[in-house]
Design an enzyme around this catalytic site. Structure first.
Site, PDB file in Angstrom:
ATOM      1  N   ALA A 249       2.120  10.331  -5.678  1.00  0.00           N
ATOM      2  CA  ALA A 249       2.729   8.929  -4.363  1.00  0.00           C
ATOM      3  C   ALA A 249       1.025   9.868  -3.148  1.00  0.00           C
ATOM      4  O   ALA A 249       0.910  10.884  -3.418  1.00  0.00           O
ATOM      5  CB  ALA A 249       3.748   9.605  -3.315  1.00  0.00           C
ATOM      6  N   ASP A 250       0.302   8.974  -2.705  1.00  0.00           N
ATOM      7  CA  ASP A 250      -0.773   9.511  -1.961  1.00  0.00           C
ATOM      8  C   ASP A 250      -0.351   9.711  -0.401  1.00  0.00           C
ATOM      9  O   ASP A 250      -0.657   9.986   0.406  1.00  0.00           O
ATOM     10  CB  ASP A 250      -1.845   8.188  -1.381  1.00  0.00           C
ATOM     11  CG  ASP A 250      -2.583   8.726  -3.037  1.00  0.00           C
ATOM     12  OD1 ASP A 250      -2.109   7.701  -4.012  1.00  0.00           O
ATOM     13  OD2 ASP A 250      -3.123   9.519  -2.792  1.00  0.00           O
ATOM     14  N   ARG A 251       0.927   8.657  -0.035  1.00  0.00           N
ATOM     15  CA  ARG A 251       1.226   8.724   1.212  1.00  0.00           C
ATOM     16  C   ARG A 251       3.267   8.018   0.986  1.00  0.00           C
ATOM     17  O   ARG A 251       3.070   6.899   0.678  1.00  0.00           O
ATOM     18  CB  ARG A 251       0.671   8.028   2.089  1.00  0.00           C
ATOM     19  CG  ARG A 251       0.881   8.425   4.043  1.00  0.00           C
ATOM     20  CD  ARG A 251       0.223   7.905   4.717  1.00  0.00           C
ATOM     21  NE  ARG A 251      -1.179   7.800   4.877  1.00  0.00           N
ATOM     22  CZ  ARG A 251      -2.090   8.313   5.924  1.00  0.00           C
ATOM     23  NH1 ARG A 251      -1.002   8.905   6.638  1.00  0.00           N
ATOM     24  NH2 ARG A 251      -3.274   8.722   5.439  1.00  0.00           N
TER      25      ARG A 251
END
Ligand SMILES: CSC[C@@H](O)[C@@H](O)C(=O)COP(=O)(O)O
Length: 389
Positions: A249-251
């Site tokens: 995940a990036d955010r």
């Protein structure tokens, strides 16, 4: 030999240039925050946790090799200005903004007492930045352990096969990896039958980087194109069944909506359709309780040439000529291109969010409560479920 994308010692930072992988292993020297900003923007270093750590350490090295003011407030102002600049390099991954916020707090705190010197502020900053490198590896090992246990518990017995997307391994983190850490942990405990990695168009983090790590670590693995995932998930024979898709995940927004590499969303949809578990693996530095839902996440758009051109060494029919890379065009000249680097997977398609303190599941109302995980101390949480208890 353990893969190391970030080499740091006080006064020196080197990053493995990921644009040259998988064919060449070349380290670039990073001497300043500006070098760090460009390395991130150009994707020589990438992956949410690695971006944050390289940014923080690039500034540490600049501080360690520059004569700064003896005044604490002036040094703090210098550091905060550079951190704000570093945050502008890539917008979607929250780890960098989170690291900048934490480091800003550290320097503000040390700069406050009038008796403290500029050197004390510099030292506090550099110590905190170096600690991020250490903590990230430990967090990833926790993610790997909890994620592997969860998948085994929710599978139908025997060894498991999993699909992963993009690169989330040692190259995207300080080491070990998040989703790829789960795969490493499954392999280490003899629970992995096979990992399938997607090519991850358009930038090919899967075929270039994840495949490189899987081969490097002798993990049984197969490369597929992104468009083959549904056909793979449809196979239900005991020797072919996929137990889970696990991605990084990036955010992660407060409601569990997750921004990750473009293509993640369609994998989650196909997982739901085929009854395959869909898991997000991310350290808590990737969870952003300040972002309510995926609708509030800014998605980075990248240059169209990343889709229309491809770069690699020449193949003469027998061998690769590693002495020179060539760029070739793979699309019609003049076509318009849309190239979002990330997409948002709605929480409803996600079965669990694997963190370093356990796997967060939805409650009886189908809602993720990520506050519990954010407040937890690693030791106080039992493996597998922290949400939904
Ligand atoms: C542990 S890395 C998690 C994510 O950052 C990863 O899956 C990803 O999307 C990386 O994108 P990239 O554009 O290569 O930085």
């Amino acid at each position: 030999m353990v893969l190391q994308a970030i080499r740091y010692a006080p006064g020196s930072l080197q990053i493995l240039n990921q644009l040259k992988l998988p064919h060449q292993e070349e380290y670039d020297e990073i001497k300043t925050a500006e070098d760090g900003w460009h390395a991130i923007k150009d994707m020589r270093t990438r992956g949410a946790p690695a971006i944050a750590i390289v940014a923080a350490l690039s500034l540490a090295v600049e501080i360690q090799t520059t004569a700064l003011s003896p005044n604490a407030e002036e040094v703090a102002a210098f550091i905060i200005e550079k951190l704000n600049y570093l945050v502008t390099s890539r917008p979607t991954a929250v780890n960098l903004a989170d690291a900048a916020r934490k480091l800003t707090k550290v320097v503000e705190l040390v700069a406050r007492p009038a008796s403290n010197s500029g050197a004390a502020v510099s030292k506090a900053y550099c110590d905190a930045a170096a600690q991020m490198l250490i903590d990230d590896v430990a967090d990833n090992q926790g993610i790997g352990k909890y994620g592997a246990e969860w998948i085994v518990k929710h599978s139908q017995g025997g060894k498991v096969s999993v699909v992963t997307h993009c690169n989330t391994g040692s190259l995207a983190t300080a080491g070990y990896g998040t989703a790829l850490g789960v795969i490493r942990s499954l392999h280490a405990t003899n629970a992995l039958k096979r990992a399938f990695c997607t090519e991850t168009r358009p930038y090919n983090q899967g075929s270039r980087l994840t495949a490189f790590e899987l081969v490097h670590d002798n993990i049984p693995a197969t490369l597929i194109t992104d468009s083959m995932a549904s056909a793979l998930l449809r196979l239900k024979g005991p020797s072919e069944r996929i137990s889970a898709i696990v991605v990084g995940a990036d955010r992660v927004a407060a409601n569990g909506d997750t921004a990750n590499k473009i293509g993640t969303y369609q994998l989650a949809i196909t997982a739901k359709y085929h009854g395959v578990k869909f898991l997000v693996a991310a350290p808590r530095t990737t969870i952003d309780l300040g972002t309510k839902s995926g609708a509030d996440i800014v998605i980075e758009e990248r240059p169209g040439k990343e889709m229309t051109m491809i770069k690699g060494p020449r193949f003469d029919g027998v061998d690769l000529d590693l002495s020179q890379a060539e760029t070739i065009s793979i699309a019609a000249q003049g076509i318009d291109v849309w190239n979002p680097a990330f997409d948002v997977t709605p929480a409803e398609l996600i079965d669990g969010i694997i963190t370093e303190v356990g796997v967060v599941e939805k409650d009886a109302n189908g809602v993720f409560d990520l506050t519990l995980a954010m407040e937890a101390h690693s030791e106080s949480i039992k493996p597998t479920t922290v949400g939904g208890l």
